[in-house]
Motif scaffolding. Sequence first.
Motif, PDB file in Angstrom:
ATOM      1  N   PRO A 113      -9.132   0.688  18.041  1.00 50.39           N
ATOM      2  CA  PRO A 113      -8.878   0.783  16.519  1.00 50.39           C
ATOM      3  C   PRO A 113      -8.185   2.104  16.564  1.00 50.39           C
ATOM      4  O   PRO A 113      -8.383   3.345  17.114  1.00 50.39           O
ATOM      5  CB  PRO A 113     -10.040   0.820  15.817  1.00 50.39           C
ATOM      6  CG  PRO A 113     -11.072   1.302  16.927  1.00 50.39           C
ATOM      7  CD  PRO A 113     -10.728   0.726  18.093  1.00 50.39           C
ATOM      8  N   THR A 114      -7.346   2.582  15.305  1.00 55.82           N
ATOM      9  CA  THR A 114      -6.874   3.838  15.082  1.00 55.82           C
ATOM     10  C   THR A 114      -6.818   3.896  13.629  1.00 55.82           C
ATOM     11  O   THR A 114      -6.481   2.919  13.033  1.00 55.82           O
ATOM     12  CB  THR A 114      -5.247   3.751  15.904  1.00 55.82           C
ATOM     13  OG1 THR A 114      -5.347   3.585  17.029  1.00 55.82           O
ATOM     14  CG2 THR A 114      -4.687   5.279  15.288  1.00 55.82           C
ATOM     15  N   VAL A 115      -6.928   5.214  13.294  1.00 52.15           N
ATOM     16  CA  VAL A 115      -7.103   5.288  11.733  1.00 52.15           C
ATOM     17  C   VAL A 115      -5.989   6.423  11.498  1.00 52.15           C
ATOM     18  O   VAL A 115      -6.115   7.493  12.204  1.00 52.15           O
ATOM     19  CB  VAL A 115      -8.305   5.674  11.204  1.00 52.15           C
ATOM     20  CG1 VAL A 115      -8.216   5.958   9.773  1.00 52.15           C
ATOM     21  CG2 VAL A 115      -9.303   4.508  11.359  1.00 52.15           C
ATOM     22  N   ALA A 175       0.925  -1.133   0.086  1.00 49.86           N
ATOM     23  CA  ALA A 175       0.013  -0.104  -0.076  1.00 49.86           C
ATOM     24  C   ALA A 175       1.078   1.284  -0.088  1.00 49.86           C
ATOM     25  O   ALA A 175       0.407   2.195  -0.676  1.00 49.86           O
ATOM     26  CB  ALA A 175      -0.998  -0.018   1.339  1.00 49.86           C
ATOM     27  N   LEU A 176       1.943   1.155   0.613  1.00 50.88           N
ATOM     28  CA  LEU A 176       2.862   2.594   0.690  1.00 50.88           C
ATOM     29  C   LEU A 176       3.502   2.557  -0.593  1.00 50.88           C
ATOM     30  O   LEU A 176       3.757   3.747  -0.978  1.00 50.88           O
ATOM     31  CB  LEU A 176       3.958   2.414   1.999  1.00 50.88           C
ATOM     32  CG  LEU A 176       3.249   2.176   3.411  1.00 50.88           C
ATOM     33  CD1 LEU A 176       4.350   1.917   4.338  1.00 50.88           C
ATOM     34  CD2 LEU A 176       2.861   3.649   3.709  1.00 50.88           C
ATOM     35  N   MET A 190      -4.588   5.781   4.024  1.00 48.48           N
ATOM     36  CA  MET A 190      -5.328   5.665   5.271  1.00 48.48           C
ATOM     37  C   MET A 190      -4.907   4.284   5.960  1.00 48.48           C
ATOM     38  O   MET A 190      -5.461   3.312   5.138  1.00 48.48           O
ATOM     39  CB  MET A 190      -6.448   5.951   5.052  1.00 48.48           C
ATOM     40  CG  MET A 190      -7.477   5.981   6.334  1.00 48.48           C
ATOM     41  SD  MET A 190      -9.368   6.286   5.934  1.00 48.48           S
ATOM     42  CE  MET A 190      -9.231   8.154   5.660  1.00 48.48           C
ATOM     43  N   VAL A 191      -4.351   4.289   7.039  1.00 51.12           N
ATOM     44  CA  VAL A 191      -4.124   2.762   7.865  1.00 51.12           C
ATOM     45  C   VAL A 191      -5.093   2.739   8.702  1.00 51.12           C
ATOM     46  O   VAL A 191      -5.154   3.471   9.622  1.00 51.12           O
ATOM     47  CB  VAL A 191      -2.634   2.636   8.186  1.00 51.12           C
ATOM     48  CG1 VAL A 191      -2.463   1.462   8.880  1.00 51.12           C
ATOM     49  CG2 VAL A 191      -1.789   3.185   6.814  1.00 51.12           C
ATOM     50  N   TYR A 192      -5.888   1.632   8.742  1.00 53.41           N
ATOM     51  CA  TYR A 192      -6.749   1.226   9.909  1.00 53.41           C
ATOM     52  C   TYR A 192      -5.940   0.119  10.792  1.00 53.41           C
ATOM     53  O   TYR A 192      -5.754  -0.856  10.275  1.00 53.41           O
ATOM     54  CB  TYR A 192      -8.077   0.694   9.447  1.00 53.41           C
ATOM     55  CG  TYR A 192      -8.916  -0.209  10.184  1.00 53.41           C
ATOM     56  CD1 TYR A 192      -9.257   0.358  11.283  1.00 53.41           C
ATOM     57  CD2 TYR A 192      -9.003  -1.345  10.099  1.00 53.41           C
ATOM     58  CE1 TYR A 192     -10.166  -0.042  12.263  1.00 53.41           C
ATOM     59  CE2 TYR A 192      -9.874  -2.127  11.021  1.00 53.41           C
ATOM     60  CZ  TYR A 192     -10.547  -1.469  12.216  1.00 53.41           C
ATOM     61  OH  TYR A 192     -11.341  -2.194  13.141  1.00 53.41           O
ATOM     62  N   GLY A 223     -10.513   8.526  -2.101  1.00 50.49           N
ATOM     63  CA  GLY A 223      -9.263   9.221  -2.894  1.00 50.49           C
ATOM     64  C   GLY A 223      -7.832   8.605  -1.988  1.00 50.49           C
ATOM     65  O   GLY A 223      -7.058   9.241  -2.182  1.00 50.49           O
ATOM     66  N   PHE A 224      -8.055   7.788  -0.893  1.00 50.96           N
ATOM     67  CA  PHE A 224      -7.010   7.121  -0.153  1.00 50.96           C
ATOM     68  C   PHE A 224      -6.642   5.822  -0.650  1.00 50.96           C
ATOM     69  O   PHE A 224      -7.553   5.314  -1.322  1.00 50.96           O
ATOM     70  CB  PHE A 224      -7.334   7.253   1.283  1.00 50.96           C
ATOM     71  CG  PHE A 224      -7.539   8.452   1.796  1.00 50.96           C
ATOM     72  CD1 PHE A 224      -6.437   9.029   2.524  1.00 50.96           C
ATOM     73  CD2 PHE A 224      -8.690   9.071   1.719  1.00 50.96           C
ATOM     74  CE1 PHE A 224      -6.695  10.363   3.004  1.00 50.96           C
ATOM     75  CE2 PHE A 224      -8.779  10.428   2.449  1.00 50.96           C
ATOM     76  CZ  PHE A 224      -7.783  10.947   2.934  1.00 50.96           C
TER      77      PHE A 224
END
Length: 90
Positions: free
Chosen positions: A88-90, A22-23, A34-36, A64-65
């Motif tokens: 969770p963190t986004v 993804a990166l 955008m990382v969940y 868009g991400f």
Amino acid sequence: MKKILVLIYLPVLLLSGDLKDALLKARKEHKPVMVYVKSDSCAYCDKMKEKTLNHPSVQENIQGFIFVTADKNEREAKEYLPVTRYTPTV
């Protein structure tokens, strides 16, 4: 010759994965990532994925991400992401 091939392919195998892909894709396409960040032992992570991330308006806004899910306990997440205390963190 076999030793040389192992030395060439080993780093590629160790660094391959969803987060790294993804990166790299984001860099190539000039898009934000955008990382969940989740954890297997997190009940709220499942609720967030089920209710929030699947909501139509959220789906529309993340178009868009480059979106990727990462488990905070996996080696790849520890290598590429800042330390997260809570999920969770986004």
